[in-house]
Motif scaffolding. Structure first.
Motif, PDB file in Angstrom:
ATOM      1  N   ARG A 119       0.614  -1.382  -0.126  1.00  0.00           N
ATOM      2  CA  ARG A 119       0.587  -0.007  -0.232  1.00  0.00           C
ATOM      3  C   ARG A 119       1.160   0.961   0.324  1.00  0.00           C
ATOM      4  O   ARG A 119       1.317   1.265   0.891  1.00  0.00           O
ATOM      5  CB  ARG A 119      -1.271   0.289   1.351  1.00  0.00           C
ATOM      6  N   PRO A 120       0.833   2.162  -0.947  1.00  0.00           N
ATOM      7  CA  PRO A 120       1.534   3.628  -1.463  1.00  0.00           C
ATOM      8  C   PRO A 120       1.490   3.971   0.077  1.00  0.00           C
ATOM      9  O   PRO A 120       0.503   4.141   0.615  1.00  0.00           O
ATOM     10  CB  PRO A 120       1.049   4.047  -1.852  1.00  0.00           C
ATOM     11  N   ILE A 121       2.940   4.610   0.686  1.00  0.00           N
ATOM     12  CA  ILE A 121       2.658   5.930   1.694  1.00  0.00           C
ATOM     13  C   ILE A 121       2.393   7.110   1.045  1.00  0.00           C
ATOM     14  O   ILE A 121       2.515   7.245  -0.417  1.00  0.00           O
ATOM     15  CB  ILE A 121       4.186   5.883   2.410  1.00  0.00           C
ATOM     16  N   LYS A 122       1.593   7.602   1.880  1.00  0.00           N
ATOM     17  CA  LYS A 122       1.153   9.201   1.875  1.00  0.00           C
ATOM     18  C   LYS A 122       1.728   9.728   1.597  1.00  0.00           C
ATOM     19  O   LYS A 122       1.942  10.128   3.668  1.00  0.00           O
ATOM     20  CB  LYS A 122      -0.535   9.209   1.839  1.00  0.00           C
ATOM     21  N   ALA A 123       2.676  11.179   1.222  1.00  0.00           N
ATOM     22  CA  ALA A 123       3.652  12.193   1.827  1.00  0.00           C
ATOM     23  C   ALA A 123       2.473  13.180   1.374  1.00  0.00           C
ATOM     24  O   ALA A 123       2.628  13.610   0.578  1.00  0.00           O
ATOM     25  CB  ALA A 123       4.733  11.813   1.363  1.00  0.00           C
ATOM     26  N   MET A 124       3.419  14.020   2.478  1.00  0.00           N
ATOM     27  CA  MET A 124       2.683  15.979   2.520  1.00  0.00           C
ATOM     28  C   MET A 124       4.348  16.437   1.876  1.00  0.00           C
ATOM     29  O   MET A 124       4.849  15.926   3.183  1.00  0.00           O
ATOM     30  CB  MET A 124       1.838  16.301   2.831  1.00  0.00           C
ATOM     31  N   ILE A 125       4.083  17.691   0.759  1.00  0.00           N
ATOM     32  CA  ILE A 125       5.400  17.990   1.363  1.00  0.00           C
ATOM     33  C   ILE A 125       4.968  19.275   1.489  1.00  0.00           C
ATOM     34  O   ILE A 125       3.966  20.109   0.442  1.00  0.00           O
ATOM     35  CB  ILE A 125       5.833  18.044  -0.465  1.00  0.00           C
ATOM     36  N   VAL A 126       5.511  20.011   2.410  1.00  0.00           N
ATOM     37  CA  VAL A 126       5.425  21.302   3.141  1.00  0.00           C
ATOM     38  C   VAL A 126       6.527  22.410   2.918  1.00  0.00           C
ATOM     39  O   VAL A 126       7.978  22.200   3.074  1.00  0.00           O
ATOM     40  CB  VAL A 126       4.720  21.275   4.013  1.00  0.00           C
ATOM     41  N   GLY A 127       6.706  23.762   2.737  1.00  0.00           N
ATOM     42  CA  GLY A 127       7.489  24.547   2.831  1.00  0.00           C
ATOM     43  C   GLY A 127       6.861  26.095   2.575  1.00  0.00           C
ATOM     44  O   GLY A 127       6.114  26.544   1.890  1.00  0.00           O
ATOM     45  N   ILE A 128       7.667  26.740   2.519  1.00  0.00           N
ATOM     46  CA  ILE A 128       8.034  28.225   2.081  1.00  0.00           C
ATOM     47  C   ILE A 128       7.652  28.450   0.600  1.00  0.00           C
ATOM     48  O   ILE A 128       8.372  28.020   0.101  1.00  0.00           O
ATOM     49  CB  ILE A 128       8.312  29.106   3.204  1.00  0.00           C
TER      50      ILE A 128
END
Length: 289
Positions: A119-128
């Motif tokens: 099952r794919p890992i769900k990642a979120m990318i955040v930053g300024i």
């Protein structure tokens, strides 16, 4: 100089991140290696809570290596996994794959114990803004999947991107926070291009930068522009304009163009590898000259 920039779209972007973060297993937070603390949005900390996190110190090729090592130690002491990179280099961007799996090891093992495989890992990318999120994604994927630009505010909405067979990534717009309590934070963000230049007093900003460089990176200005660093900041800007033949009609030095040139040279790395802050508790670190 009191700098604040929080356009209306950032409010809606923050709300969307708050909604979507509940879907994610891990948060990948991009910071600028030159200003890791000032480029760290405190609102993001509140939204992440206890979720798994990976910090990427991006644009490490532009930062003072000694100071970046100190920041790595700083975050690792806090129990946060950190990697440094120049996200334009695909080989470096691909390191994230294994690190994300490592950070999410417990989640993967829980899935296997329940009979769930791959099952794919769900990642979120955040930053300024302008920290390099889209550049990182495109470098990792190997094609122009996310829109990029050397200015803040290019990414407008959240979008899911398949990074690899087992990692799905949610790209998000760069967001700041409503008020910088420390005016130096706003100034550092302006130095690296995370604030819209159109709202800034570039001459004053550049004079402040000159003072910092004279105090911490002696001879950088002299080596780049062939000027006398014994002069004050205003005189140095004038000298840069004269030496680079930046003149107005009538032959007067164009101070505003000299200020823009200095900031462009810092942001691009033409001034050399420069860090603009270091961990306050890492007293054994000296900024390299």
């Amino acid at each position: 100089m009191d700098i604040n920039w929080y356009p209306g779209h950032m409010t809606s972007a923050r709300r969307k991140i708050e909604q979507d973060i509940k879907l994610c297993d891990v948060i990948i937070e991009l910071l600028d290696a030159r200003i890791p603390m000032s480029s760290k949005n405190p609102d993001i900390d509140n939204l992440i809570g206890n979720r798994k996190r990976l910090i990427i110190l991006n644009k490490a090729d532009l930062a003072d290596g000694c100071i970046t090592d100190a920041w790595t130690r700083y975050y690792e002491k806090a129990g946060i996994r950190v990697i440094t990179m120049d996200s334009r280099v695909r080989k470096q961007a691909l390191k994230v794959n294994d690190v994300v799996r490592e950070v999410c090891k417990e989640k993967i093992e829980r899935d296997r114990a329940r009979g769930i495989h791959n099952r794919p890992i769900k990642a979120m990318i955040v930053g300024i803004p302008n920290v390099g999120k889209s550049t990182f994604i495109n470098s990792f994927v190997g094609k122009a999947t996310a829109k990029t630009g050397n200015k803040p505010g290019v990414t407008k909405g959240n979008q899911w991107i398949r990074l690899s067979k087992d990692i799905n990534l949610l790209d998000t717009p760069g967001i700041l926070w409503p008020k910088f309590e420390d005016k130096n934070v706003g100034m550092r963000l302006a130095y690296i291009g995370s604030i819209n230049d159109n709202i800034l007093q570039l001459t004053e900003l550049s004079e402040n930068l000159i003072t910092y460089l004279k105090d911490n990176y002696c001879n950088k200005l002299q080596g780049r522009y062939m000027i006398d660093e014994a002069h004050n900041a205003g005189e140095i800007l004038n000298d840069i304009a004269v030496n680079k033949k930046l003149v107005l009609k009538g032959g007067e030095p164009d101070i505003e163009r000299a200020a823009s040139l200095l900031l462009d040279d810092l942001r691009s790395g033409r001034l050399g590898r420069i860090s603009l802050e270091k961990p306050v508790n890492d007293t054994d670190v000296n900024i390299e000259e």
